[in-house]
Write a protein that holds these residues in place. Sequence first.
Motif, PDB file in Angstrom:
ATOM      1  N   PHE B  63       5.519   3.148   4.329  1.00 37.96           N
ATOM      2  CA  PHE B  63       4.257   3.777   4.638  1.00 37.96           C
ATOM      3  C   PHE B  63       3.161   2.568   4.411  1.00 37.96           C
ATOM      4  CE2 PHE B  63       6.768   7.129   3.375  1.00 37.96           C
ATOM      5  CZ  PHE B  63       6.927   7.980   4.323  1.00 37.96           C
ATOM      6  N   GLN B  64       2.461   2.731   5.542  1.00 37.59           N
ATOM      7  CA  GLN B  64       1.444   1.258   5.411  1.00 37.59           C
ATOM      8  C   GLN B  64       0.268   1.932   4.491  1.00 37.59           C
ATOM      9  OE1 GLN B  64       1.463  -1.680   6.750  1.00 37.59           O
ATOM     10  NE2 GLN B  64       3.503  -1.368   7.015  1.00 37.59           N
ATOM     11  N   PRO B  65      -0.384   0.837   3.741  1.00 35.48           N
ATOM     12  CA  PRO B  65      -1.608   1.307   3.136  1.00 35.48           C
ATOM     13  C   PRO B  65      -2.811   1.686   4.185  1.00 35.48           C
ATOM     14  CG  PRO B  65      -1.022  -1.029   2.722  1.00 35.48           C
ATOM     15  CD  PRO B  65       0.045  -0.455   3.310  1.00 35.48           C
ATOM     16  N   PRO B  66      -3.820   2.166   3.760  1.00 37.46           N
ATOM     17  CA  PRO B  66      -3.850   3.041   2.399  1.00 37.46           C
ATOM     18  C   PRO B  66      -3.176   4.436   2.335  1.00 37.46           C
ATOM     19  CG  PRO B  66      -5.849   3.440   3.919  1.00 37.46           C
ATOM     20  CD  PRO B  66      -4.696   2.446   4.802  1.00 37.46           C
ATOM     21  N   LEU B  67      -2.432   4.684   3.298  1.00 38.03           N
ATOM     22  CA  LEU B  67      -1.690   5.902   3.129  1.00 38.03           C
ATOM     23  C   LEU B  67      -0.634   6.052   2.167  1.00 38.03           C
ATOM     24  CD1 LEU B  67      -1.263   7.358   6.747  1.00 38.03           C
ATOM     25  CD2 LEU B  67      -2.960   7.977   4.896  1.00 38.03           C
ATOM     26  N   GLY B  68       0.409   4.914   2.176  1.00 31.76           N
ATOM     27  CA  GLY B  68       1.435   4.827   1.326  1.00 31.76           C
ATOM     28  C   GLY B  68       1.018   4.196  -0.037  1.00 31.76           C
ATOM     29  N   ILE B  69       2.055   4.130  -0.737  1.00 30.03           N
ATOM     30  CA  ILE B  69       1.846   3.382  -2.246  1.00 30.03           C
ATOM     31  C   ILE B  69       2.166   2.006  -2.069  1.00 30.03           C
ATOM     32  CG2 ILE B  69       3.003   3.293  -4.616  1.00 30.03           C
ATOM     33  CD1 ILE B  69       3.293   6.169  -4.563  1.00 30.03           C
ATOM     34  N   VAL B  70       1.204   1.190  -2.516  1.00 31.95           N
ATOM     35  CA  VAL B  70       1.543  -0.152  -2.653  1.00 31.95           C
ATOM     36  C   VAL B  70       1.451  -0.993  -3.892  1.00 31.95           C
ATOM     37  CG1 VAL B  70      -1.152  -0.515  -2.105  1.00 31.95           C
ATOM     38  CG2 VAL B  70       0.744  -2.269  -1.440  1.00 31.95           C
ATOM     39  N   LEU B 181     -13.906  10.314  -1.540  1.00 32.81           N
ATOM     40  CA  LEU B 181     -13.529   9.326  -0.791  1.00 32.81           C
ATOM     41  C   LEU B 181     -12.097   9.917   0.138  1.00 32.81           C
ATOM     42  CD1 LEU B 181     -14.286   6.329  -3.064  1.00 32.81           C
ATOM     43  CD2 LEU B 181     -15.434   7.387  -1.173  1.00 32.81           C
ATOM     44  N   ARG B 182     -11.340  11.018  -0.407  1.00 29.87           N
ATOM     45  CA  ARG B 182     -10.268  11.123   0.437  1.00 29.87           C
ATOM     46  C   ARG B 182      -9.282  10.094   0.452  1.00 29.87           C
ATOM     47  NH1 ARG B 182      -9.902  16.812   0.548  1.00 29.87           N
ATOM     48  NH2 ARG B 182     -11.828  17.036  -0.048  1.00 29.87           N
ATOM     49  N   THR B 183      -9.014   9.151  -0.813  1.00 29.48           N
ATOM     50  CA  THR B 183      -8.229   8.214  -0.576  1.00 29.48           C
ATOM     51  C   THR B 183      -7.779   7.752  -2.134  1.00 29.48           C
ATOM     52  OG1 THR B 183      -7.754   5.767  -0.112  1.00 29.48           O
ATOM     53  CG2 THR B 183     -10.091   6.332  -0.695  1.00 29.48           C
ATOM     54  N   LEU B 184      -6.645   7.198  -2.110  1.00 28.22           N
ATOM     55  CA  LEU B 184      -6.164   6.794  -3.500  1.00 28.22           C
ATOM     56  C   LEU B 184      -5.964   5.296  -3.689  1.00 28.22           C
ATOM     57  CD1 LEU B 184      -4.064   9.802  -3.999  1.00 28.22           C
ATOM     58  CD2 LEU B 184      -6.020   9.310  -5.503  1.00 28.22           C
ATOM     59  N   ASN B 185      -5.777   4.694  -2.508  1.00 27.93           N
ATOM     60  CA  ASN B 185      -5.583   3.102  -2.792  1.00 27.93           C
ATOM     61  C   ASN B 185      -6.680   2.508  -3.363  1.00 27.93           C
ATOM     62  OD1 ASN B 185      -5.942   0.376  -1.549  1.00 27.93           O
ATOM     63  ND2 ASN B 185      -3.687   0.942  -0.936  1.00 27.93           N
ATOM     64  N   LEU B 187      -7.948  -0.750  -3.174  1.00 32.15           N
ATOM     65  CA  LEU B 187      -8.768  -1.465  -2.488  1.00 32.15           C
ATOM     66  C   LEU B 187      -9.678  -0.756  -1.539  1.00 32.15           C
ATOM     67  CD1 LEU B 187      -6.413  -4.600  -1.718  1.00 32.15           C
ATOM     68  CD2 LEU B 187      -8.431  -4.407  -3.303  1.00 32.15           C
ATOM     69  N   ASP B 188      -9.101   0.420  -1.083  1.00 31.96           N
ATOM     70  CA  ASP B 188      -9.490   1.363  -0.021  1.00 31.96           C
ATOM     71  C   ASP B 188     -10.859   2.029  -0.821  1.00 31.96           C
ATOM     72  OD1 ASP B 188      -9.920   2.087   2.494  1.00 31.96           O
ATOM     73  OD2 ASP B 188      -8.509   4.136   2.233  1.00 31.96           O
ATOM     74  N   ILE B 189     -10.506   2.343  -2.099  1.00 29.52           N
ATOM     75  CA  ILE B 189     -11.620   2.889  -2.801  1.00 29.52           C
ATOM     76  C   ILE B 189     -12.761   1.891  -3.005  1.00 29.52           C
ATOM     77  CG2 ILE B 189     -12.175   3.869  -5.337  1.00 29.52           C
ATOM     78  CD1 ILE B 189      -9.531   4.956  -5.385  1.00 29.52           C
ATOM     79  N   ALA B 190     -12.535   0.655  -3.413  1.00 25.59           N
ATOM     80  CA  ALA B 190     -13.514  -0.327  -3.707  1.00 25.59           C
ATOM     81  C   ALA B 190     -14.214  -0.502  -2.250  1.00 25.59           C
ATOM     82  CB  ALA B 190     -12.841  -1.565  -3.942  1.00 25.59           C
ATOM     83  N   ALA B 191     -13.715  -0.633  -1.256  1.00 22.72           N
ATOM     84  CA  ALA B 191     -14.571  -0.705  -0.256  1.00 22.72           C
ATOM     85  C   ALA B 191     -15.424   0.200   0.067  1.00 22.72           C
ATOM     86  CB  ALA B 191     -13.520  -0.860   1.195  1.00 22.72           C
ATOM     87  N   ARG B 192     -15.141   1.493  -0.297  1.00 28.46           N
ATOM     88  CA  ARG B 192     -16.155   2.719   0.173  1.00 28.46           C
ATOM     89  C   ARG B 192     -16.750   3.272  -1.014  1.00 28.46           C
ATOM     90  NH1 ARG B 192     -13.363   7.011   3.165  1.00 28.46           N
ATOM     91  NH2 ARG B 192     -11.366   6.124   2.606  1.00 28.46           N
ATOM     92  N   ILE B 193     -16.883   2.673  -2.143  1.00 25.18           N
ATOM     93  CA  ILE B 193     -17.135   3.164  -3.421  1.00 25.18           C
ATOM     94  C   ILE B 193     -18.799   3.474  -3.121  1.00 25.18           C
ATOM     95  CG2 ILE B 193     -17.966   0.846  -4.806  1.00 25.18           C
ATOM     96  CD1 ILE B 193     -15.771   3.850  -6.337  1.00 25.18           C
TER      97      ILE B 193
END
Lengths: 111, 474
Positions: B63-70, B181-185, B187-193
């Motif tokens: 599963f591609q991030p940000p949806l999957g676990i990385v 933010l509706r995300t757990l990744n 880097l994704d959190i960091a981008a939208r913090i």
Amino acid sequence: MIQYYYLGSIALIAIGMYIVIAKRNLIKIILGLDIMDTGVNLLFISIGYVKNATAPIENVPGPYVDPIPQALVLTAIVIGVSVMALALSIAIGIYKKTGTLELDEILGVKK
Amino acid sequence: MIRPVLLIALPLFFAFLSPIIGIWSKKGVRYLIIFATALNATLAGILLLEALQKPVFDIIGGFQPPLGIVLMVGPLGAIIAFIINLVAFAISIYNLKVEKEPIVRYSMLYLLLVMGSTGMVLTGDLFNLFVFLEVTSIASYGLAAYNKDKKGYLGAMKYVIIGSIGSTFVLLGIALIYSQLRTLNMLDIAARIGTMDPYVKIMAFTSLFLGFGVEAEMFPLNTWVPDAYDGAPHPISAAFASLPAKAGVFALARVIFTMFSFTNFLWFVVVMGLLTVFFGEIVAYTQKDLKRMLAYSSIGQMGMIIMGLGIGTTLAVEGAFYQMIAHALGKALLFIAAGFLIYAARSGKIEDMKGMARNPLIGIPLLIGALSIMGMPPFAGFYGKFFILMGGFSQGYYAIIALFLAASIVEVAYYARFIKIVFERGNESKVIRPDAATYVPLIILAIIIVVIGVYPKPILTVLQHVGTFIAGGA
């Protein structure tokens, strides 16, 4: 509507916290931890809640609730149960060694 | 090219293989742990070389991030994972000395502890971090109670209560971040913090900070440390100081830098770190029991790491990471030596250990470990403290530096007292010969401490990447 869930979960967390801090009986403290855990789980579930929505299943028309919090809470519940089991088994061990579950008696606190 | 997920999958495989091996041979299980941790340390070393080229991302389950676990492994994560596994390998040699049954369950929990700590360092997903935190904690609770005496049970109970409160706070922080933010990744959190509501952001940061602070032995949440360390078997005390504590403080660094992207002075973190240093060092000075003294000293050292993270300049964070490495090596060494001293003196009190370390196989590594923890120049511990000090100095935080140095003097005082007693001429007749399972891990750890103290260039090359880490990279 959804605010009531938030209030409920915060109340549960606060009650659990109070029990852990104030009570001096090991079983009560462990129950307090469980109540706290339940509060956070309720908060998580209510974040994903959408009014009048259904579970995200194929062929069922939307709107859907957010499925990720549900998956996370399932994991959190499993983890919570295992921590609880371990805590209770350690409490059994303490009872076998000391014959009591009152913290004041175990630690020899004078009243 | 190896996948980082192997570092998590292999210990898990060997952990659940050990009961099957245990049916045939109880002794085989002990050697299985040594093999598993050695393999893991080797893989972590290879991963470190790869991560130095560019950060390794491992997508789990397709599963591609940000949806999957990385899994997200930068050079700093890789070196902490490497040190964790290296120390775990050294301690697993000392595990041969553990005589209490059931050894199979002990081995399983030990490997799960290694796997959980490694996972906490490697993961790039916030919820995954929580799961690994819990794996680590549950394994630690079980190991803390392993002696099955009153001391062990009470220490474990304290650890369970404070640890569960901590993980509840971590979950609360995750819920707050997810609600906005509706995300757990990460880097994704960091981008939208930046889009988060400022109040929710502060609440989420505080929750995560307090939650990981339990594992990182931060000040108001560390009362479990002395009891759990004291009640646990000797190898496990060594493991506690080196594996979950380092993973916890690395998770803290991830929260501060990768996710919330704080780049300037964080007074809140520095004050917590300073309080931790003072609490740990001053209480350690008053201790008469060796393992409790080392446990409080461990709190003080963790406080220095947290301070370094809080000061937040490149140099200070570099120092914090150097201190993590030096402390993981040095404190594991001291706890293993403490296990031998307690066994030889048949008592945990420092005053009963007169002349017990006069055997050079124990004495020289013990001296190296203690000097390194104190921060003496030719050893590993020097650079960490020095960089934290320089980092603070260059920004003009003179009061903080002065307090830091004052606490370090207390640290030198009680270690000097301890060294004087164990090397004093006394009852030579009672000094017993150590066996190979005790002195081999001591010598391995001592050699590494001396090598990275005398020739710090390889470590400094890795720590050059601190700049990108602070800027929010892997």
